[in-house]
Design a protein around this motif. Structure first.
Motif, PDB file in Angstrom:
ATOM      1  N   GLU A 272      13.346 -20.672 -39.855  1.00  0.00           N
ATOM      2  CA  GLU A 272      12.643 -21.735 -40.553  1.00  0.00           C
ATOM      3  C   GLU A 272      12.894 -23.067 -39.857  1.00  0.00           C
ATOM      4  O   GLU A 272      14.041 -23.452 -39.625  1.00  0.00           O
TER       5      GLU A 272
ATOM      6  N   GLY B 219       4.356 -18.715 -41.188  1.00  0.00           N
ATOM      7  CA  GLY B 219       4.052 -19.008 -42.586  1.00  0.00           C
ATOM      8  C   GLY B 219       4.578 -20.367 -42.993  1.00  0.00           C
ATOM      9  O   GLY B 219       5.396 -20.979 -42.291  1.00  0.00           O
TER      10      GLY B 219
ATOM     11  N   LEU C  70       5.974 -17.897 -50.069  1.00  0.00           N
ATOM     12  CA  LEU C  70       5.604 -18.112 -48.673  1.00  0.00           C
ATOM     13  C   LEU C  70       4.131 -17.773 -48.508  1.00  0.00           C
ATOM     14  O   LEU C  70       3.680 -16.709 -48.931  1.00  0.00           O
TER      15      LEU C  70
ATOM     16  N   SER D 178      10.379 -28.060 -47.927  1.00  0.00           N
ATOM     17  CA  SER D 178       9.503 -26.984 -47.475  1.00  0.00           C
ATOM     18  C   SER D 178       9.958 -26.587 -46.083  1.00  0.00           C
ATOM     19  O   SER D 178      11.033 -27.001 -45.619  1.00  0.00           O
TER      20      SER D 178
ATOM     21  N   SER E  82       1.392 -27.321 -52.025  1.00  0.00           N
ATOM     22  CA  SER E  82       2.271 -26.333 -52.640  1.00  0.00           C
ATOM     23  C   SER E  82       2.360 -26.525 -54.140  1.00  0.00           C
ATOM     24  O   SER E  82       2.283 -27.642 -54.656  1.00  0.00           O
TER      25      SER E  82
ATOM     26  N   HIS F  16       8.352 -24.235 -51.906  1.00  0.00           N
ATOM     27  CA  HIS F  16       9.771 -24.097 -52.222  1.00  0.00           C
ATOM     28  C   HIS F  16      10.047 -23.999 -53.705  1.00  0.00           C
ATOM     29  O   HIS F  16      10.974 -23.310 -54.124  1.00  0.00           O
TER      30      HIS F  16
ATOM     31  N   PHE G  48       7.966 -21.130 -41.233  1.00  0.00           N
ATOM     32  CA  PHE G  48       8.679 -19.928 -40.812  1.00  0.00           C
ATOM     33  C   PHE G  48       7.955 -19.277 -39.643  1.00  0.00           C
ATOM     34  O   PHE G  48       6.718 -19.222 -39.605  1.00  0.00           O
TER      35      PHE G  48
ATOM     36  N   TRP H 206       1.651 -16.883 -45.751  1.00  0.00           N
ATOM     37  CA  TRP H 206       1.826 -16.461 -44.364  1.00  0.00           C
ATOM     38  C   TRP H 206       0.529 -15.937 -43.772  1.00  0.00           C
ATOM     39  O   TRP H 206      -0.330 -15.411 -44.472  1.00  0.00           O
TER      40      TRP H 206
ATOM     41  N   PRO I  51       8.958 -12.791 -49.762  1.00  0.00           N
ATOM     42  CA  PRO I  51       9.246 -14.000 -48.994  1.00  0.00           C
ATOM     43  C   PRO I  51      10.643 -14.020 -48.405  1.00  0.00           C
ATOM     44  O   PRO I  51      10.896 -14.711 -47.417  1.00  0.00           O
TER      45      PRO I  51
ATOM     46  N   GLN J 276       6.132 -22.624 -46.463  1.00  0.00           N
ATOM     47  CA  GLN J 276       6.868 -22.345 -47.696  1.00  0.00           C
ATOM     48  C   GLN J 276       6.400 -23.231 -48.848  1.00  0.00           C
ATOM     49  O   GLN J 276       6.168 -24.428 -48.677  1.00  0.00           O
TER      50      GLN J 276
ATOM     51  N   ALA K 177      11.063 -13.204 -44.586  1.00  0.00           N
ATOM     52  CA  ALA K 177      10.981 -14.276 -43.592  1.00  0.00           C
ATOM     53  C   ALA K 177      12.319 -14.998 -43.464  1.00  0.00           C
ATOM     54  O   ALA K 177      12.741 -15.375 -42.364  1.00  0.00           O
TER      55      ALA K 177
END
Length: 702
Positions: A341, A416, A295, A320, A289, A420, A323, A297, A332, A418, A335
């Protein structure tokens, strides 16, 4: 190659920075609590000349990694009392029958009490007449060709024994064939590519390293380690260390047998889309990330009833999540508002920490803590979705059991991961899914497919476009073009809804099964929408729809070229019925004063079971009460337009489409039925408003 006549508008910026595939350094993890290891190397058959160097290697590993080593070839140490002092016992190139009956009984008791076993190479050439040992090691030796260089395909890169390895590990050793394939009873960590050397006889599936739990204990086996040179290889030494740590319980792993999973990500990002800011880098079959909050996905398909597995690692105190159960969207927040989540953040509050269903249910924290690997090490999630029940497993241990009871949310939908925000550094590997298919999709459970995620097609082109769900559309559609989508479940499907845009002549989407010339189940008109970036929903009923899984073909007709773009399409299942429609505050959609006069205001009111609150819903068509239809005043599209009762006339102002996120959308305007002022007071009017997913636009249909 066909000529692209129409300029491409709003081409989306690539979401991923694809980096060179260089193996990243494994982050340092906290030192293990000290433990003791017994190395046993007795032979009653062939004796490997690598035993001495192997023993010294394990001593060296212990000195650097918090464990002490006792090395012996005396089977007399196998007593219940003596074995109890060791967290793991390594069978280092043992051969033949090395334990008598009482020693075998003591070792069985040791494993049953939670002990750990490590088998190295010829450990599989040991104790053929002892079934407990055969099950523990996982497979017995069959034969081997000459020592050769070979490619080891690493299929589990979350286990401590293999996390540091590349997907393809080239090395020289003596490569065992086994009497039976261990896969049904173990988690395979690595297998051999028999095309990379001569003499292998197991075929395309040739496991060479694996782990398992057995009879209360833990087992790790590697077929490597024949040669003296093996023990000087840093990668093999780390491989051996990871196996010892797992067997000793100092690192956790999901070592349950695993078959039947389909890869969603293992280096290729086909089918994935970035929603919102930030992104994921893609290197060494690892997504990492960067920035956010966004997100990433899987936009190619939605899932109902499935086991989702993925491997993840945090660098420190990072945040994180995974989802599930959300509708397609380039936002995002969709979601967050419509799905669930499963959190990754070990230091947050109970309902927002690793293993929690964020904001809804805490994990079993004692079980979670016992199963969790620390920052810098890999963990494995399984999210098991069966209907509206979600079970969360961490490294093979169940840590949460949650049932969705919110009627405007569902566990079915997209999945998906994340990103963050800056400083929240999380990586993911090997995202895979097994669709269970044990129950048919329930009425009202729709399936949305990204149009660009076809299995085969003719004439069409995938085009990046701002505003498209998933960032792409199926474009440059001419008469006679088609796209095919394999293995879609048509059980209960009554209509098709498509999200389209067009500044061209428009045309028709025909829905077929079996082939491009199969029977037409229905035809959806796709008009000019005024702009290539102006999306509207169009729909039509389907008839004579077969049940079960089928290949679906969309064929396109019209006059001219570049008819329209298709963003996604939804298989809409039945779910129409007669009864109340409930919304904000549990209040009912109501015809004011029970009047059937044209133009009567629609409102919400405390539910009372009257005819003014009894609605007949026809999927993707009308919503009726008192013999008349729910209607958008004058067919206007302005926010705040009155919603009224009106004589049914078949016009677009009276067409309503239930969305998977609980909203009721009028396809003609692309806007939603909304409770004005977000007030649940009796008599509050409803009106037309730009669609969002807040509670004042979510409705429960009969």
């Amino acid at each position: 190659m066909r000529r692209l006549l129409r300029p491409v508008l709003g081409v989306a910026t690539a979401a991923l920075a694809v980096l060179a595939c260089t193996a990243p350094a494994t982050p340092a993890s906290a030192a293990d609590t000290p433990y003791d290891v017994l190395v046993f190397s007795k032979t009653a058959g062939f004796r490997h000349d690598s035993i001495a160097v192997g023993t010294q290697t394990i001593r060296d590993l212990g000195a650097a990694n918090s464990f002490t080593v006792t090395a012996t070839e005396d089977a007399g140490v196998f007593t219940t009392g003596n074995l109890a002092q060791y967290e793991a016992v390594v069978f280092l190139n043992t051969t033949g029958d090395v334990l008598n009956a009482s020693q075998q009984t003591a070792f069985e008791s040791y494993i049953g009490s939670g002990g750990g076993y490590v088998g190295v190479h010829a450990a599989a050439d040991t104790e053929y007449g002892w079934s407990f040992y055969g099950n523990l090691v996982g497979a017995y030796f069959r034969s081997h060709p000459a020592i050769a260089q070979a490619t080891v395909r690493v299929e589990n890169r979350a286990h401590a024994a293999t996390a540091h390895l590349p997907q393809n590990w080239t090395r020289t050793d003596e490569w065992y064939d086994f009497q039976a394939n261990p896969r049904p009873g173990a988690r395979i960590l690595a297998n051999l590519d028999e095309s990379s050397y001569s003499g292998g006889v197991m075929g395309a599936d040739h496991p060479i390293a694996w782990c398992k739990t057995y009879a209360g204990g833990r087992s790790f086996y590697t077929g490597a380690g024949h040669t003296q040179a093996s023990y000087s290889e840093p990668a093999f030494r780390a491989h051996l260390l990871g196996g010892i740590r797992y067997a000793a319980g100092r690192t956790k792993a999901d070592c349950r047998a695993e078959t039947g999973y389909t890869t969603l990500y293992n280096g290729s990002t086909t089918g994935w889309s970035q929603a919102g800011p930030g992104s994921f880098t893609n290197s060494d079959a690892t997504l990492s990330s960067t920035g956010g909050m966004g997100l990433y996905w899987y936009s190619a398909k939605q899932f109902t009833n499935y086991s989702l597995k993925l491997d993840w690692r945090i660098a420190g105190d990072d945040n994180s999540g995974v989802f599930i159960g959300f509708p397609p969207s380039s936002d995002p927040n969709s979601a967050i508002n419509n799905g669930y989540e499963v959190q990754i953040d070990p230091t947050d509050t109970a309902d927002r920490t690793t293993g929690a269903v964020y904001g809804f249910k805490s994990a079993d924290l004692a079980a979670r803590d016992a199963a969790l690997n620390p920052a810098g090490e890999w963990n494995t999630y399984e999210l098991l979705v069966e209907g509206e029940r979600l079970q969360v497993f961490l490294n093979g241990v169940k840590i949460n059991d949650f049932t969705n009871t919110d009627p405007v949310r569902s566990l079915a939908g997209h999945i998906g991961i994340q990103n963050h925000g800056t400083g929240d550094d999380v990586s993911f590997r090997n995202i895979r899914i097994k669709e269970l298919g044990s129950t048919n999709p329930p009425p009202g459970s729709n399936t949305t497919v990204q149009a660009e995620a076809y299995n085969s097609a003719n004439g069409v082109t995938v085009v990046g476009k701002t505003g498209a769900n998933g960032g792409q559309v199926l474009g440059y559609i001419d008469p006679g073009d088609w796209a095919a989508y394999n293995n879609l479940d048509l059980t209960g499907v009554t209509s098709l809804r498509a999200r389209i845009a067009s500044a061209g002549p428009g045309g028709t989407i025909q829905v077929r099964t079996g082939s491009t010339t199969g029977t037409v189940l229905g035809s959806v008109s796709a008009p000019n929408t005024g702009n290539w970036n102006t999306f509207v929903d169009v729909s039509a009923p389907l008839s004579n729809v077969p049940s079960g899984t089928r290949n679906v073909y969309l064929t396109f007709t019209g006059s001219g070229g570049s008819l329209f773009d298709v963003d996604d399409f939804t298989l809409v299942r039945g779910g129409g019925g007669t009864g109340p429609i409930t919304g904000l505050g549990g209040k009912c959609l109501d015809v004011r004063n029970g009047s059937s006069a044209d133009g009567t205001q629609i409102q919400i009111l405390t539910c009372n079971g009257s005819a003014a609150q009894t609605w007949t819903v026809t999927p993707n068509s009308t919503i009726r009460a008192l013999g008349k239809c729910l209607d958008v005043n004058g067919g206007a599209s302005a926010d705040g337009t009155k919603i009224q009762l009106w004589t049914c006339n078949g016009g677009g102002a009276q067409n309503w489409s239930a969305q998977s996120n609980g909203t009721l959308r009028n396809p003609q305007t692309g806007k939603c039925l909304d409770v004005s002022n977000n007030s649940s007071a009796d008599g509050q009017a409803v009106h037309l408003w730009t669609c969002h997913t807040n509670a004042n636009q979510r409705w429960i249909l009969p």
